[in-house]
Design an enzyme around this catalytic site. Structure first.
Site, PDB file in Angstrom:
ATOM      1  N   GLY A  33     -16.754  13.325  86.091  1.00  0.00           N
ATOM      2  CA  GLY A  33     -16.431  13.391  87.257  1.00  0.00           C
ATOM      3  C   GLY A  33     -15.583  12.130  87.661  1.00  0.00           C
ATOM      4  N   HIS A  39      -9.143  10.686  81.887  1.00  0.00           N
ATOM      5  CA  HIS A  39      -9.985  12.025  81.416  1.00  0.00           C
ATOM      6  C   HIS A  39      -8.633  12.822  81.417  1.00  0.00           C
ATOM      7  CE1 HIS A  39     -12.933  10.279  84.362  1.00  0.00           C
ATOM      8  NE2 HIS A  39     -13.721  10.239  83.119  1.00  0.00           N
ATOM      9  N   GLN A  63     -28.381   8.397  81.493  1.00  0.00           N
ATOM     10  CA  GLN A  63     -27.633   7.464  80.782  1.00  0.00           C
ATOM     11  C   GLN A  63     -27.536   6.249  81.699  1.00  0.00           C
ATOM     12  OE1 GLN A  63     -24.255  10.205  80.265  1.00  0.00           O
ATOM     13  NE2 GLN A  63     -22.975   8.269  80.526  1.00  0.00           N
ATOM     14  N   ASP A 152     -14.423   4.219  75.353  1.00  0.00           N
ATOM     15  CA  ASP A 152     -16.205   3.975  75.195  1.00  0.00           C
ATOM     16  C   ASP A 152     -16.242   4.131  73.869  1.00  0.00           C
ATOM     17  OD1 ASP A 152     -17.054   4.123  78.151  1.00  0.00           O
ATOM     18  OD2 ASP A 152     -15.655   5.777  77.943  1.00  0.00           O
ATOM     19  N   GLN A 155     -19.625   4.472  72.219  1.00  0.00           N
ATOM     20  CA  GLN A 155     -20.120   6.046  72.649  1.00  0.00           C
ATOM     21  C   GLN A 155     -19.583   6.992  71.581  1.00  0.00           C
ATOM     22  OE1 GLN A 155     -20.356   7.439  76.778  1.00  0.00           O
ATOM     23  NE2 GLN A 155     -18.543   8.500  76.246  1.00  0.00           N
ATOM     24  N   SER A 187     -10.982   3.324  84.474  1.00  0.00           N
ATOM     25  CA  SER A 187     -12.307   3.741  84.647  1.00  0.00           C
ATOM     26  C   SER A 187     -12.718   4.337  86.078  1.00  0.00           C
ATOM     27  CB  SER A 187     -13.085   2.342  84.513  1.00  0.00           C
ATOM     28  OG  SER A 187     -14.483   2.496  84.969  1.00  0.00           O
ATOM     29  N   ARG A 189     -15.128   3.413  87.523  1.00  0.00           N
ATOM     30  CA  ARG A 189     -15.621   2.173  88.434  1.00  0.00           C
ATOM     31  C   ARG A 189     -14.475   1.130  88.807  1.00  0.00           C
ATOM     32  NH1 ARG A 189     -19.257   3.086  84.187  1.00  0.00           N
ATOM     33  NH2 ARG A 189     -21.445   3.573  84.770  1.00  0.00           N
TER      34      ARG A 189
HETATM   35  P1  AMP Z   1     -16.917   9.280  81.647  1.00  0.00           P
HETATM   36  O1  AMP Z   1     -16.487  10.212  82.991  1.00  0.00           O
HETATM   37  O2  AMP Z   1     -16.608   7.808  82.191  1.00  0.00           O
HETATM   38  O3  AMP Z   1     -18.135   9.635  81.203  1.00  0.00           O
HETATM   39  O4  AMP Z   1     -15.636   9.414  80.608  1.00  0.00           O
HETATM   40  C1  AMP Z   1     -15.520  10.912  80.341  1.00  0.00           C
HETATM   41  C2  AMP Z   1     -14.516  10.848  79.136  1.00  0.00           C
HETATM   42  O5  AMP Z   1     -13.576  10.349  79.464  1.00  0.00           O
HETATM   43  C3  AMP Z   1     -15.270   9.963  77.834  1.00  0.00           C
HETATM   44  O6  AMP Z   1     -15.015  10.495  76.487  1.00  0.00           O
HETATM   45  C4  AMP Z   1     -14.471   8.658  78.182  1.00  0.00           C
HETATM   46  O7  AMP Z   1     -14.259   7.779  76.960  1.00  0.00           O
HETATM   47  C5  AMP Z   1     -13.102   9.293  78.359  1.00  0.00           C
HETATM   48  N1  AMP Z   1     -12.275   8.092  79.271  1.00  0.00           N
HETATM   49  C6  AMP Z   1     -13.003   7.318  80.427  1.00  0.00           C
HETATM   50  N2  AMP Z   1     -11.593   6.526  80.537  1.00  0.00           N
HETATM   51  C7  AMP Z   1     -10.804   6.595  79.876  1.00  0.00           C
HETATM   52  C8  AMP Z   1      -9.493   5.900  79.628  1.00  0.00           C
HETATM   53  N3  AMP Z   1      -8.935   4.958  80.341  1.00  0.00           N
HETATM   54  N4  AMP Z   1      -8.685   6.411  78.476  1.00  0.00           N
HETATM   55  C9  AMP Z   1      -9.154   7.415  77.733  1.00  0.00           C
HETATM   56  N5  AMP Z   1     -10.333   7.979  77.914  1.00  0.00           N
HETATM   57  C10 AMP Z   1     -11.300   7.456  78.912  1.00  0.00           C
END
Ligand code: AMP
Length: 283
Positions: A33, A39, A63, A152, A155, A187, A189
């Protein structure tokens, strides 16, 4: 029209059974989220690749190695649903915690090898938590396609490995990192960066890009990494957690650029930990 929000596994299974019965392909985009353009780029790719798209939103406690990070993680379900509305996704799966970890849950999926070092060395249990929840989401959705960000990168390798090793019939698609105009990788964050830290944050990507170009042009790896580390600190970061060149296919450490590689880093800016990575392709 906004997509239905499903909170129970039985409802998810009823939807996917209908779709599969109609011969439609299903893609999943797993997220925690606080959706941003990174995303949404995965959602766009999934919409182009499958008949039906499920976005999952689950802040997975397993995690998080740091309870503060879990407590402070943004939770913005309503605005996430609004951001997804224009894409016409078919379901938003926001499982109640007991749908993922019912009482008595006793299984951990643990991927060795690619999870060692880098983030794996600094976040104990993190990739076990990721592998366990992603395996569950694959099995719950039964998706043929799953979209993950290269942001990531480690990951992504853990997920590819678990799907292969457990014979889960899902194709993993890695999508390029989406960045701000100044290079900072998007991100969830980033919203926690105060103004001054936000201004310093692009130094990480700038240093990685510089080192990648230098290594591609034949510079020694050790020297290029030392320069990048100094640039990250000079740019305003408080510490560099790791900065390493790894083989892109296996994440094995590399002493020479003899194959496609990835330069990966994590660094701390105040109390925010940021990660990033760039490709390094031999000439
Ligand atoms: P998260 O919500 O941070 O767990 O990320 C969910 C998915 O979005 C994961 O597959 C991340 O690698 C991808 N993601 C997060 N930030 C980015 C970004 N800046 N560019 C592309 N994919 C992203």
């Amino acid at each position: 029209m906004s997509a239905p929000i499903l909170r129970r596994l039985a409802d998810l299974r009823a939807a996917t059974a209908r779709w599969r019965g109609a011969g439609e392909t299903v893609a999943v985009v797993p997220t925690m989220g606080a959706l941003h353009e990174g995303h949404l780029s995965l959602v766009r790719a999934a919409k182009a690749g499958a008949d039906r798209v499920i976005v999952t939103i689950f802040v997975n406690p397993r995690q998080f190695d740091n309870p503060d990070d879990l407590a402070r993680y943004p939770r913005t379900e309503q605005s996430d649903a609004q951001k997804l509305a224009p894409f016409g996704v078919d379901a938003i799966y926001v499982p109640d915690p007991d749908q993922v970890y019912p009482a008595g849950f006793a299984t951990t999926v643990s991927v060795t090898g690619v999870s060692a070092g880098l983030c794996g060395a600094h976040r104990p249990g993190h990739f076990d938590g990721v592998a366990t929840v992603v395996a569950k989401l694959f099995l719950q959705t039964g998706a043929e396609l799953a979209y993950f960000g290269e942001k990531d990168f480690q990951q992504l390798m853990v997920v590819r490995t678990l799907a292969r090793d457990l014979d889960i019939a899902v194709r993993i698609i890695g999508c390029p990192t989406v960045r701000e105009a100044d290079g900072l990788a998007l991100s969830s964050r980033n919203v926690r960066l105060p103004e001054q830290a936000r201004a310093a944050a692009p130094a990480l990507y700038a240093a990685l890009s510089g080192a990648a170009a230098a290594i591609r042009a034949g510079a020694g790896i050790e020297g290029a990494l030392a320069t990048a580390r100094a640039q990250i600190l000079a740019g305003g970061y408080d510490s560099v957690e790791y900065l390493e060149l790894r083989a892109a296919a296996t994440l094995a450490p590399l002493a020479v650029l003899g194959e496609p590689a990835r330069l990966l880093a994590a660094a701390h800016l105040g109390d925010v930990r940021l990660i990033d990575n760039v490709p390094v392709i031999p000439a």
